[in-house]
Design a protein around this motif. Structure first.
Motif, mmCIF file in Angstrom:
data_model
loop_
_atom_site.group_PDB
_atom_site.id
_atom_site.type_symbol
_atom_site.label_atom_id
_atom_site.label_comp_id
_atom_site.label_asym_id
_atom_site.label_seq_id
_atom_site.Cartn_x
_atom_site.Cartn_y
_atom_site.Cartn_z
ATOM 1 N N ARG A 584 0.874 -1.153 0.080
ATOM 2 C CA ARG A 584 -0.109 0.157 -0.077
ATOM 3 C C ARG A 584 1.014 1.486 -0.158
ATOM 4 N NH1 ARG A 584 -4.608 -1.923 -0.746
ATOM 5 N NH2 ARG A 584 -5.905 -3.123 0.769
ATOM 6 N N LYS A 585 2.009 1.277 0.737
ATOM 7 C CA LYS A 585 2.762 2.479 0.800
ATOM 8 C C LYS A 585 3.924 2.881 0.104
ATOM 9 C CE LYS A 585 0.401 3.755 4.878
ATOM 10 N NZ LYS A 585 -0.448 4.967 4.808
ATOM 11 N N GLN A 586 4.483 1.460 -0.390
ATOM 12 C CA GLN A 586 5.497 1.617 -1.403
ATOM 13 C C GLN A 586 5.312 0.949 -2.869
ATOM 14 O OE1 GLN A 586 8.302 -0.653 1.396
ATOM 15 N NE2 GLN A 586 9.710 1.329 1.398
ATOM 16 N N ILE A 587 5.121 -0.348 -2.833
ATOM 17 C CA ILE A 587 5.026 -1.051 -4.327
ATOM 18 C C ILE A 587 4.198 -0.433 -4.935
ATOM 19 C CG2 ILE A 587 5.020 -3.070 -5.247
ATOM 20 C CD1 ILE A 587 6.244 -4.356 -2.768
ATOM 21 N N LEU A 588 2.664 -0.553 -4.522
ATOM 22 C CA LEU A 588 1.723 -0.283 -5.389
ATOM 23 C C LEU A 588 1.638 1.259 -6.146
ATOM 24 C CD1 LEU A 588 -1.321 -2.074 -4.045
ATOM 25 C CD2 LEU A 588 0.004 -2.622 -5.876
ATOM 26 N N PRO A 589 2.122 2.254 -5.226
ATOM 27 C CA PRO A 589 2.243 3.639 -5.616
ATOM 28 C C PRO A 589 3.021 4.130 -6.706
ATOM 29 C CG PRO A 589 1.782 3.812 -3.379
ATOM 30 C CD PRO A 589 2.083 2.299 -3.680
ATOM 31 N N SER A 590 4.275 3.161 -6.704
ATOM 32 C CA SER A 590 5.464 3.326 -7.695
ATOM 33 C C SER A 590 4.922 2.541 -8.945
ATOM 34 C CB SER A 590 6.573 2.412 -6.971
ATOM 35 O OG SER A 590 7.149 3.260 -5.911
ATOM 36 N N VAL A 591 4.338 1.282 -8.703
ATOM 37 C CA VAL A 591 3.843 0.914 -9.895
ATOM 38 C C VAL A 591 2.789 1.656 -10.625
ATOM 39 C CG1 VAL A 591 2.626 -1.350 -10.827
ATOM 40 C CG2 VAL A 591 4.130 -1.727 -8.914
ATOM 41 N N PHE A 592 1.992 2.176 -9.967
ATOM 42 C CA PHE A 592 0.922 2.913 -10.590
ATOM 43 C C PHE A 592 1.741 4.239 -11.384
ATOM 44 C CE2 PHE A 592 -2.321 2.284 -6.920
ATOM 45 C CZ PHE A 592 -2.751 1.041 -7.505
ATOM 46 N N ASN A 593 2.566 4.664 -10.725
ATOM 47 C CA ASN A 593 3.351 5.753 -11.406
ATOM 48 C C ASN A 593 3.977 5.294 -12.600
ATOM 49 O OD1 ASN A 593 2.850 7.807 -9.637
ATOM 50 N ND2 ASN A 593 4.814 7.544 -8.271
ATOM 51 N N TYR A 594 4.566 4.209 -12.603
ATOM 52 C CA TYR A 594 5.301 3.468 -13.923
ATOM 53 C C TYR A 594 4.103 3.426 -14.949
ATOM 54 C CZ TYR A 594 8.276 0.569 -16.961
ATOM 55 O OH TYR A 594 8.642 0.242 -17.689
ATOM 56 N N GLU A 595 3.028 2.675 -14.547
ATOM 57 C CA GLU A 595 1.870 2.488 -15.532
ATOM 58 C C GLU A 595 1.457 3.822 -16.046
ATOM 59 O OE1 GLU A 595 -0.827 -1.051 -14.878
ATOM 60 O OE2 GLU A 595 -1.128 0.379 -13.180
ATOM 61 N N ALA A 596 1.431 4.859 -15.514
ATOM 62 C CA ALA A 596 1.160 6.341 -15.979
ATOM 63 C C ALA A 596 2.250 6.608 -17.018
ATOM 64 C CB ALA A 596 0.969 7.302 -14.815
ATOM 65 N N LYS A 597 3.250 6.514 -16.742
ATOM 66 C CA LYS A 597 4.395 6.896 -17.766
ATOM 67 C C LYS A 597 4.178 6.130 -19.070
ATOM 68 C CE LYS A 597 8.132 7.786 -14.490
ATOM 69 N NZ LYS A 597 9.310 7.282 -13.790
ATOM 70 N N LEU A 598 3.892 4.715 -18.843
ATOM 71 C CA LEU A 598 3.836 3.669 -20.006
ATOM 72 C C LEU A 598 2.577 4.434 -20.735
ATOM 73 C CD1 LEU A 598 4.247 0.242 -18.855
ATOM 74 C CD2 LEU A 598 5.597 1.369 -20.182
ATOM 75 N N ALA A 599 1.457 4.821 -19.906
ATOM 76 C CA ALA A 599 0.172 5.239 -20.903
ATOM 77 C C ALA A 599 0.492 6.460 -21.388
ATOM 78 C CB ALA A 599 -1.121 5.276 -19.593
ATOM 79 N N THR A 600 1.246 7.397 -20.811
ATOM 80 C CA THR A 600 1.490 8.599 -21.442
ATOM 81 C C THR A 600 2.297 8.493 -22.883
ATOM 82 O OG1 THR A 600 1.530 9.578 -19.460
ATOM 83 C CG2 THR A 600 2.752 10.761 -21.205
ATOM 84 N N ILE A 601 3.271 7.390 -22.610
ATOM 85 C CA ILE A 601 4.042 6.987 -23.990
ATOM 86 C C ILE A 601 3.204 6.455 -25.103
ATOM 87 C CG2 ILE A 601 5.895 5.459 -24.866
ATOM 88 C CD1 ILE A 601 7.386 5.720 -22.186
ATOM 89 N N VAL A 676 8.823 -3.664 -14.434
ATOM 90 C CA VAL A 676 8.883 -2.378 -14.061
ATOM 91 C C VAL A 676 10.583 -2.070 -14.252
ATOM 92 C CG1 VAL A 676 8.687 -0.615 -12.118
ATOM 93 C CG2 VAL A 676 6.937 -2.536 -12.479
ATOM 94 N N SER A 677 10.808 -0.739 -14.521
ATOM 95 C CA SER A 677 12.205 -0.186 -14.648
ATOM 96 C C SER A 677 12.318 -0.270 -13.284
ATOM 97 C CB SER A 677 12.025 0.997 -15.136
ATOM 98 O OG SER A 677 11.733 2.188 -14.379
ATOM 99 N N LYS A 678 13.957 -0.222 -13.249
ATOM 100 C CA LYS A 678 14.660 -0.419 -11.978
ATOM 101 C C LYS A 678 14.550 0.935 -11.105
ATOM 102 C CE LYS A 678 19.303 -1.547 -9.867
ATOM 103 N NZ LYS A 678 19.066 -0.318 -8.878
ATOM 104 N N ASP A 679 14.507 1.876 -11.907
ATOM 105 C CA ASP A 679 14.287 3.260 -11.375
ATOM 106 C C ASP A 679 13.046 3.527 -10.612
ATOM 107 O OD1 ASP A 679 17.048 3.983 -11.948
ATOM 108 O OD2 ASP A 679 16.606 5.100 -13.870
ATOM 109 N N ASP A 680 12.141 2.838 -10.952
ATOM 110 C CA ASP A 680 10.938 3.005 -10.847
ATOM 111 C C ASP A 680 10.475 1.822 -9.430
ATOM 112 O OD1 ASP A 680 9.202 5.302 -12.319
ATOM 113 O OD2 ASP A 680 10.361 3.914 -13.616
#
Length: 695
Positions: A584-601, A676-680
């Protein structure tokens, strides 16, 4: 360079220090207590206490503590200064016999399993004069037992000492009947300690490691232990410096640290001591684990003692090398040049075989924990099925005895290396079977099922007690016979025992599916989980065993079953809560952000008339398991809040419902990590932890 001989044991109130600080008569009395089990004369307590205080203060100590081993599995201590007031602004350093012999820590916050109510806070620590006191970090440590107001054992050490007495009593009784002049039996143990070292900075970024001791998430690294190139490999300078400091600290405390090497998994190592008396070995292993963890911090490292900190690579165990010797130092488990003619060895071996077969459940119980369940049955640990490995020679000897046949020695005792310059060398009569839970290794048994964080007292308490019971039965049978028929009676006992209990002897691959099927046909137990095992603790036969030999009473046994079942459930609960928190605090928020990046691309490419099959595939590979993870986490949260009628119900729910769901969540999350990218990815992955930590 310091010479080890000159400082070994310098921080231990051992024979050398006793001889210097005690009057000679008192020194002799203390040695008699320690070596021969004589009762401590109370009148010398003040003299011993004062000598301990003087010695400790000469080494810089200002405090003392009664050091004990409650049923938490780790040690406990409460420090008191030596000072006593003599006036408004003056003190005198003082330590008296009554303070040495008895302490009174608050017992209310230690596990008792119902042996006392929470409001009944009184507990006592009682000095164990058979174990050496020592100085560590300006404090005199006095090894003690821990009991409740009514005398019930609240610790792990008291039953161990009771079991040592039981084995000594029955072994001496049997061997004297056989004509051996033996006054005392000493059990010995050499516990080999495995552990992981990882970088402290990476450790502090892994909330699961800090809270639970193991990683709850983590995709497999690009390289694990496939090449077998870590085992016995060259030790890096950083780890070597750590090991050198560990050795020095342990040697000062009288620990016989002997062997150290890389283990099979990346970042995994082992420290093995020379065997010592069981009581001493138990204390020293607790000290060893503490020193490993303390010294690691000096080198920017963290020592992990969890049985399975990393998925997909070997976990850590603690091999318990167990044997016993006569009062003149003769190892009873030494077969001699002609084992078939060594009747004392053979009847002792028969007793051990019978004990392991009849009390498989207790041996499995002795190593049961949530952490060890992840390890047993994997490639580095024996299966949860108890069996004995004896090697070719002993197995053949027992077969010949059972079948009334003359044993013919066909064992090739020379190892020919095929190099002309090298002479033939003698080889052992038994190989090592790494898949065997209980293997004979020349002159001792190696109980390989112990987990790395385990207090070794419980396995040795059970080993001592079950063997004491079989020796007792053999002695009863021999006593009932006419002395002139004794030899025939002994051979009958050995032959009957082999015939009735040979099902427990197995020399093959313990990992194979075929062995599981064969074990089932033989009627052997496979207690896969800790709850499966623990519910047998208070079986009628086990209660009768422990009460007969005065190792546990019924209440103490029920208490231990309760404590261990409760601990198991609580460990799984903590792991579940940690898993939910990290998602809830670490992994899912980071994955959502990475998904948003992919969706934007994808959208940007679409607006430009460019297809994006790769990005769409990556997004799909993440989104599908992500939805399942979200649903599973919701379900896991409801499980955490579930109520139970008793500790057994809670433990089985944790094993059969919570853990499978947690495993499913982990597998899904690990598959997401791969996409998921290492940075994300918000936490250090296995590649970082296992290959950037110690090299």
């Amino acid at each position: 360079m310091k010479i080890v001989d000159e400082y070994f044991g310098c921080d231990v109130f051992g024979p050398a220090a006793m001889q210097k600080y005690l009057p000679h008569a008192v020194y002799r009395q203390m040695i008699d207590v320690m070596e021969n089990g004589k009762e401590l004369p109370r009148e010398i307590a003040d003299t011993v206490a004062n000598a301990m205080k003087d010695w400790a203060m000469d080494k810089g100590a200002t405090h003392y503590t009664h050091w004990f081993q409650p049923m938490t599995g780790i040690t406990a201590e409460k420090h008191d200064a030596f000072i006593n007031p003599t006036g408004p602004n003056s003190v005198i350093s003082d330590f008296r016999g009554k303070e040495l012999i008895k302490g009174e820590p608050d017992a209310s916050s230690f596990p008792s399993g119902g042996l006392r109510a929470t409001f009944e806070a009184r507990g006592y620590t009682a000095w164990d004069p058979t174990s050496f006191a020592f100085v560590k970090e300006n404090t005199l440590y006095v090894p003690t037992l821990f009991c409740s107001y009514d005398g019930s054992a609240l610790d792990k050490k008291t039953p161990l000492l009771r079991s040592l007495d039981a084995l000594n009593k029955q072994a001496v009784r049997l061997y004297r009947l056989m004509g051996y002049n033996i006054s005392k039996i000493h059990t010995t143990v050499g516990p080999e300690q495995e552990y992981f070292l990882i970088d402290e900075k990476l450790y502090k970024q892994r909330f699961d490691l800090m809270v639970t001791g193991r990683t709850l998430f983590g995709a497999s690294p690009v390289k694990g232990q496939e090449l077998d190139d870590h085992y016995f490999g060259n030790i890096s300078q950083r780890v070597k410096a750590f090991m050198e400091e560990v050795d020095e600290e342990l040697w000062k405390l009288g620990v016989f640290a002997k062997t150290e090497h890389k283990e099979v998994a990346p970042c995994q190592f082992e420290l093995a001591p020379v065997y010592s008396s069981t009581n001493s070995a138990n204390d020293q292993n607790q000290i060893t684990m503490e020193v490993l963890q303390k010294v690691a911090k000096h080198h920017g490292l963290v020592c992990l003692l969890h049985e399975k900190p990393f998925e997909g690579v070997n976990g850590s165990g603690k091999h318990n090398n167990w044997s016993f010797s006569t009062n003149d130092g003769e190892n009873v488990l030494e077969p001699g040049k002609n084992p078939k003619d060594n009747v004392r060895f053979l009847i002792t071996l028969a007793a051990i075989i019978k004990a392991v077969d009849e009390y498989q459940d207790l041996l499995r119980i002795s190593v049961a924990s949530a952490g060890n369940d992840h390890r047993l049955g994997a490639n580095e640990a024996p299966p949860a099925i108890i069996s004995i490995y004896l090697g070719d020679e002993l197995t053949a000897i027992l077969d010949s005895i059972e079948n009334h046949e003359e044993y013919t020695d066909n064992i090739d005792r020379e190892l020919i290396l095929g190099v002309d310059a090298l002479p033939p060398i003698a080889k052992d009569t038994t190989d090592r079977n790494r898949t065997s839970p209980f293997a004979f290794t020349g002159n001792k048994f190696e109980f390989r099922m112990l987990g790395s964080s385990l207090n070794i007292s419980c396995p040795n308490t059970i080993l001592n007690t079950i063997v004491a019971e079989e020796l007792s039965q053999f002695a009863d049978e021999i006593e009932a016979k006419n002395p002139k028929d004794m030899n025939a009676c002994i051979m009958h006992i050995i032959r009957r025992t082999i015939h009735n209990h040979k099902r427990i002897i197995f020399s093959g691959n313990g990992y194979s599916q075929g062995w599981k099927e064969e074990a089932k046909r033989r009627g052997l137990l496979e207690l896969k989980t800790t709850p499966d095992a623990l519910i047998h603790y208070t079986d009628p036969k086990n209660i009768a065993l422990f009460e007969k030999h005065k190792v546990y009473n019924t209440s103490e046994l029920h208490a231990r079953e309760n404590i261990l079942l409760t601990n198991y459930y609580q460990v799984i609960q903590i792991e579940a809560k940690t898993m939910i928190y990290m998602l809830r605090k670490q992994i899912l928020p980071s994955v959502f952000n990475y998904e948003a990046k992919l969706a934007t691309i994808i959208q940007t490419k679409k607006n430009s008339g460019i297809s994006s099959p790769m990005e769409e595939k990556m997004l799909k590979n993440i989104d599908k398991p992500l939805e399942l993870v979200s649903n599973h986490v919701d379900k896991l949260e409801t499980m955490i809040d579930k109520g139970f009628g008793n500790e057994k119900e809670a433990a089985f729910f944790a094993a059969n419902e919570m853990l499978p769901l947690m495993d499913a969540i982990r597998k899904l999350t690990d598959s997401i990590e791969k996409n998921v990218s290492k940075d994300d990815w918000p936490i250090p992955d296995y590649n970082e932890i296992l290959f950037k930590s110690v090299e």
